[in-house]
Design a protein around this motif. Sequence first.
Motif, PDB file in Angstrom:
ATOM      1  N   GLU A   1      -5.532  -2.475  -7.925  1.00 60.14           N
ATOM      2  CA  GLU A   1      -5.866  -2.780  -6.540  1.00 60.14           C
ATOM      3  C   GLU A   1      -5.988  -4.288  -6.352  1.00 60.14           C
ATOM      4  OE1 GLU A   1      -9.361  -0.845  -5.162  1.00 60.14           O
ATOM      5  OE2 GLU A   1      -8.742   1.149  -5.869  1.00 60.14           O
TER       6      GLU A   1
ATOM      7  N   ARG B   1      -7.067   2.141  12.250  1.00 65.79           N
ATOM      8  CA  ARG B   1      -6.283   2.805  11.222  1.00 65.79           C
ATOM      9  C   ARG B   1      -7.150   3.135  10.015  1.00 65.79           C
ATOM     10  NH1 ARG B   1      -1.097  -1.022  10.389  1.00 65.79           N
ATOM     11  NH2 ARG B   1      -2.775  -2.238   9.453  1.00 65.79           N
ATOM     12  N   PRO B   2      -6.800   4.186   9.264  1.00 67.57           N
ATOM     13  CA  PRO B   2      -7.521   4.471   8.020  1.00 67.57           C
ATOM     14  C   PRO B   2      -7.399   3.291   7.050  1.00 67.57           C
ATOM     15  CG  PRO B   2      -6.073   6.298   8.640  1.00 67.57           C
ATOM     16  CD  PRO B   2      -5.725   5.141   9.531  1.00 67.57           C
ATOM     17  N   GLU B   3      -8.347   3.168   6.163  1.00 70.31           N
ATOM     18  CA  GLU B   3      -8.278   2.108   5.157  1.00 70.31           C
ATOM     19  C   GLU B   3      -7.009   2.258   4.322  1.00 70.31           C
ATOM     20  OE1 GLU B   3     -11.746   2.162   2.755  1.00 70.31           O
ATOM     21  OE2 GLU B   3     -13.043   1.300   4.287  1.00 70.31           O
ATOM     22  N   ARG B   4      -6.398   1.125   4.022  1.00 67.11           N
ATOM     23  CA  ARG B   4      -5.188   1.133   3.189  1.00 67.11           C
ATOM     24  C   ARG B   4      -5.408   0.210   2.006  1.00 67.11           C
ATOM     25  NH1 ARG B   4      -0.473   0.542   7.855  1.00 67.11           N
ATOM     26  NH2 ARG B   4      -0.737   2.618   8.773  1.00 67.11           N
ATOM     27  N   THR B   5      -5.336   0.768   0.829  1.00 70.35           N
ATOM     28  CA  THR B   5      -5.513  -0.014  -0.390  1.00 70.35           C
ATOM     29  C   THR B   5      -4.167  -0.585  -0.825  1.00 70.35           C
ATOM     30  OG1 THR B   5      -7.331   1.408  -1.076  1.00 70.35           O
ATOM     31  CG2 THR B   5      -6.333   0.023  -2.770  1.00 70.35           C
ATOM     32  N   THR B   6      -4.137  -1.879  -1.051  1.00 71.90           N
ATOM     33  CA  THR B   6      -2.911  -2.540  -1.505  1.00 71.90           C
ATOM     34  C   THR B   6      -2.938  -2.666  -3.025  1.00 71.90           C
ATOM     35  OG1 THR B   6      -2.711  -3.790   0.558  1.00 71.90           O
ATOM     36  CG2 THR B   6      -1.529  -4.649  -1.357  1.00 71.90           C
TER      37      THR B   6
ATOM     38  N   HIS C   1       0.838  -1.189   0.000  1.00 72.01           N
ATOM     39  CA  HIS C   1       0.000   0.000   0.000  1.00 72.01           C
ATOM     40  C   HIS C   1       0.881   1.250   0.000  1.00 72.01           C
ATOM     41  CE1 HIS C   1       0.894   0.126   4.294  1.00 72.01           C
ATOM     42  NE2 HIS C   1       0.387  -1.099   4.425  1.00 72.01           N
TER      43      HIS C   1
ATOM     44  N   ILE D   1      -8.161  -4.144   0.324  1.00 68.38           N
ATOM     45  CA  ILE D   1      -8.243  -2.994   1.226  1.00 68.38           C
ATOM     46  C   ILE D   1      -8.116  -3.498   2.656  1.00 68.38           C
ATOM     47  CG2 ILE D   1      -9.676  -1.098   2.068  1.00 68.38           C
ATOM     48  CD1 ILE D   1     -10.954  -0.944  -0.673  1.00 68.38           C
ATOM     49  N   ASP D   2      -7.191  -2.896   3.394  1.00 63.81           N
ATOM     50  CA  ASP D   2      -6.939  -3.280   4.785  1.00 63.81           C
ATOM     51  C   ASP D   2      -7.730  -2.360   5.703  1.00 63.81           C
ATOM     52  OD1 ASP D   2      -5.951  -4.036   7.208  1.00 63.81           O
ATOM     53  OD2 ASP D   2      -3.943  -3.207   6.920  1.00 63.81           O
ATOM     54  N   ARG D   3      -8.548  -2.954   6.580  1.00 62.33           N
ATOM     55  CA  ARG D   3      -9.330  -2.166   7.544  1.00 62.33           C
ATOM     56  C   ARG D   3      -8.951  -2.557   8.972  1.00 62.33           C
ATOM     57  NH1 ARG D   3     -13.143  -3.450   3.509  1.00 62.33           N
ATOM     58  NH2 ARG D   3     -14.062  -1.621   2.491  1.00 62.33           N
ATOM     59  N   ASP D   4      -7.692  -2.748   9.241  1.00 62.47           N
ATOM     60  CA  ASP D   4      -7.219  -3.239  10.537  1.00 62.47           C
ATOM     61  C   ASP D   4      -7.390  -2.186  11.631  1.00 62.47           C
ATOM     62  OD1 ASP D   4      -6.076  -4.824  12.441  1.00 62.47           O
ATOM     63  OD2 ASP D   4      -4.022  -4.316  11.895  1.00 62.47           O
TER      64      ASP D   4
END
Length: 203
Positions: free
Chosen positions: A60, A69-74, A21, A63-66
């Motif tokens: 893409e 934290r804000p969403e992170r698109t890989t 990301h 999308i990480d929603r851990d």
Amino acid sequence: MERLTPMGVMVLALLREGDMHPYEMVRLMRSRRDERLLTITNGTLYHTVGRLQREGLLDEVGIDRDGNRPERTTYTLTDAGTDALVDWLRRELSVIDRPAEFRIALAEAHNLERADVIERLHSRRDALDEGYVAHRDGLVDARTKGVPEQVLVEFDRQAVLLEAELRWTDSLLERLESEEFPWGPTAFENTDRYLAQRKAAQQ
């Protein structure tokens, strides 16, 4: 497709190492001191990623929603992205009139196969040698005509720099041609230090 920017080249090269990301890209670039090559800002990198995606050079993959934290698109590198990266590196490794681009091409030259790099650097060396000879002869001619030395200070400096770059290029070519120097996209070592660096950048 628009011409790749230096930041675009760095992003595509990072994605050759694996999906990631933009936040990881920024952290890796800073940990590797890539700011010596170009200005690194979050805004510029995110803008570059968006443009590369619109051009089909990356895509893409999740999308990480851990946690909070804000969403992170890989993102992942596409075949078109690989082709664009390789074409840019081949072109910029060969020429001598774009020094800023050459520094980035050299930093990412490991994305080309050994024989390809050798061929491109030989072309660049020929151009450097031609420029050095012309510069040296011009300096000799100016001195013969009695041009004051203080006027030739910059001229003299450039001749020294060209000669030094020729020596350095010859040294690199010798290392590459010996094949004792690990090289190429498949020779990138997944050492503990590298893996730790990647893990830290993902946090």
